[in-house]
Design an enzyme around this catalytic site. Sequence first.
Site, PDB file in Angstrom:
ATOM      1  N   THR A 126      -9.012   7.497   6.145  1.00 42.39           N
ATOM      2  CA  THR A 126      -8.274   6.705   5.179  1.00 42.39           C
ATOM      3  C   THR A 126      -8.746   5.267   5.315  1.00 42.39           C
ATOM      4  OG1 THR A 126      -6.111   6.222   4.226  1.00 42.39           O
ATOM      5  CG2 THR A 126      -6.224   6.265   6.618  1.00 42.39           C
ATOM      6  N   CYS A 142       0.471  -0.134   4.631  1.00 39.89           N
ATOM      7  CA  CYS A 142       0.610   1.323   4.702  1.00 39.89           C
ATOM      8  C   CYS A 142       0.458   1.791   6.144  1.00 39.89           C
ATOM      9  CB  CYS A 142      -0.455   2.001   3.864  1.00 39.89           C
ATOM     10  SG  CYS A 142      -0.390   1.587   2.110  1.00 39.89           S
ATOM     11  N   HIS A 172      -1.272   9.300   5.036  1.00 46.79           N
ATOM     12  CA  HIS A 172      -1.353   7.867   4.720  1.00 46.79           C
ATOM     13  C   HIS A 172      -0.225   7.616   3.732  1.00 46.79           C
ATOM     14  CE1 HIS A 172      -3.881   4.456   2.632  1.00 46.79           C
ATOM     15  NE2 HIS A 172      -2.588   4.188   2.651  1.00 46.79           N
TER      16      HIS A 172
END
Length: 139
Positions: free
Chosen positions: A2, A8, A25
């Site tokens: 990711t 995040c 994620h």
Amino acid sequence: VTYALGSCIAVCVFDPVSKLGAMIHYVLPDSTIDKNRARTQPAMFADSGLPVLMQELAKAGCTGRGLQAKVIGGASITGAPQVFNVGKRNVMAAKKLMWKHNLRIVGSEVGGNISRTVRLDTTTGRVRVTTPGMPPREL
């Protein structure tokens, strides 16, 4: 993999017994702000996405014993005053959900003001974190 985690969170879960691993994620900590989106995109939220990740690991043959988790992200990268503190709230949601699902956090790199790219090797459980201008790190 990711890429470019800011506020995040990436949660990497690995089962050393079955040698299964997975990553989520998520963008926001709480799905109550948009229940319709949580139904169609559960991984967007911590509270709806992590249970799905755990269900998928179980379906794949994960034993559920000795699971290891690594938590990465939750930065504050805008430089502006953090009215909503999304990064901090995302970190707290991860910790709360790890406790709820009896997952032991064996590594973390959270907070700060940097963007992170995360790579999980699903055969070994190794997690590699890279950030522009910094050497790679393994959690």
